[in-house]
Scaffold this active site. Sequence first.
Site, PDB file in Angstrom:
ATOM      1  N   ASN A 120      40.703  37.047  38.664  1.00  0.00           N
ATOM      2  CA  ASN A 120      40.463  38.039  39.719  1.00  0.00           C
ATOM      3  C   ASN A 120      39.151  37.802  40.468  1.00  0.00           C
ATOM      4  OD1 ASN A 120      39.154  38.771  37.346  1.00  0.00           O
ATOM      5  ND2 ASN A 120      39.350  40.960  37.699  1.00  0.00           N
ATOM      6  N   GLU A 128      33.410  40.625  28.090  1.00  0.00           N
ATOM      7  CA  GLU A 128      33.523  41.613  29.172  1.00  0.00           C
ATOM      8  C   GLU A 128      35.013  41.860  29.335  1.00  0.00           C
ATOM      9  OE1 GLU A 128      34.595  43.088  32.410  1.00  0.00           O
ATOM     10  OE2 GLU A 128      33.726  41.373  33.455  1.00  0.00           O
ATOM     11  N   CYS A 152      38.126  44.931  36.835  1.00  0.00           N
ATOM     12  CA  CYS A 152      37.930  45.704  35.606  1.00  0.00           C
ATOM     13  C   CYS A 152      37.098  46.956  35.853  1.00  0.00           C
ATOM     14  CB  CYS A 152      37.278  44.837  34.537  1.00  0.00           C
ATOM     15  SG  CYS A 152      35.762  44.046  35.094  1.00  0.00           S
ATOM     16  N   GLU A 209      25.864  40.813  30.990  1.00  0.00           N
ATOM     17  CA  GLU A 209      25.693  39.708  31.932  1.00  0.00           C
ATOM     18  C   GLU A 209      24.723  40.144  33.011  1.00  0.00           C
ATOM     19  OE1 GLU A 209      29.867  37.281  31.680  1.00  0.00           O
ATOM     20  OE2 GLU A 209      29.804  38.966  33.082  1.00  0.00           O
TER      21      GLU A 209
END
Length: 533
Positions: free
Chosen positions: A200, A298, A332, A513
């Site tokens: 994505n 993640e 997400c 991150e």
Amino acid sequence: MSRRAVATLAGRLPQVSAAAQAALGGVRQASSTAHPAVEPDVLAHLSDTGLLRTQCYVGGQWIDASDGATLEVLDPSTGRSIARVPRCGANETRAAIAGAVAQFEPWAARPAKERSALLRRWYDAVVGARDDITRLMTLESGKPLAESRGEFDNGVASIEWFAEEAKRTCGDVLESPDRHRRFMVLKQPVGVVGAITPWNFPFSMITRKVSPALAAGCTVVLKPSELTPLTALALAELAERAGLPGGVLSVLTGDAPAIGDAMLKSEEVRKIGFTGSTAVGKQLAAGAAGTVKRVSLELGGNAPFIVFEDADLEKAATAVVASSHRNSGQTCICTNRVLVHERVHDAFVATLTAKVSALRLGSGLEQGVTQGPLISAAAVDRLEEKVADALSKGAVVAVGGQRPKWDAGHSLAGGFFYEPTVLTGARPDMRMFREELFGPVTPVYSFSSDDEAVQLANDTQYGLACYFYTKDLSRAWRVAERLQYGMVGINEVAITSEVAPFGGVKQSGLGREQSKYGLAEFQDIKTVCLGLY
């Protein structure tokens, strides 16, 4: 930094080891200058056709799969093939790991300033290829060009940020409890990193992982999604042009389970960085336990967006559209559940529906298009199942709610499209309350109190991102503290930046991150005790 200086730095590092050369022996192929694995019309979209690579980059060599197997890359706007890339597996992965192992010690031993210079060189090369990379992203992911450009700007900032952070990492000298010892804390790279990224965000998910790993002194074996590999291979091409030594970064496309399993079983791979579904993340975490690897995960999200009764409804509705329909809802951190106070419910739904109705569906390469396709036919099928479940339980379609009705002769008839959709009357017993939608559907729920809103928002296994709109400062503090999420947007949905930590709680993942915290994910802490006599 000059080309000569970069070449000098690269030249100080040894070539791929004999072990890596042996591992590559069965798979190495000559680098091709033609594009036999690319559909001819694809090249017309690029000014630098050398960025369209259809071989994997392993140990500084461009290779095919050892058995010659390939995967098709589809344009989700049309469903047609645009390229074929190698279907690599365990053998090629082991070769990439061997190359990364050979380069780890010399790369880690480089002064941080020199690693920073090479990262900056890569950054400059990537910035210079912005137009071509964003077109590749749109071709293979389907997102509108404007979104690809936004992802590019966000993602390239990670390279620049960590090029600078490489020089800022430091340890500590601790106050000793006695006069005969001194304690120091060193920060050192964890080792070889296996990075696995999703479809994505085919650009920014890579730079978020690779940049801090290289800055910390790690070497990386990257496995991008088999659905969107072309952007990753272009980044490898630019890294090679920038002078990054062969083996410091390898990129493999192909059989995800086989590649992932080889990474997990390898004693030399000391860290796994993954973005993707919670189900796969759990499998990777379990597999990493066998060799006690570090993991950064993640994972999935189920982001609520709370609209309190004092919210600016116009701004809140605009933000919901931006969040819920970005990348056709396939992120997400997309708004997955809109919780609206009952007093403003009808007015908000009217405003939201008008804005969603104005979205323009089509090919991401077409000017003015604001929503592209989903990534695959299976993704459309899954979304339809969730909408059907909601409708069977009383939800009502305010706008959209189906695939576009294009005739067979339409240029996009074979694409993977779903209309921008708003559903009202949503309830917690519907599948879409518990599951990620990953599509352009916005369900609206109603609540009557702050406590109920928080309870509904927290009623999920996920905890990645959430949003709410209010003008009440006291409410903003109280609600932000009670929401069980790693990231909270108050009157804002643009919550990501290279300067801010990104990550979730509960089953949305482990680690962070971006930001100064992102570098630490790729570093081990070593205590050194010096005795004084």
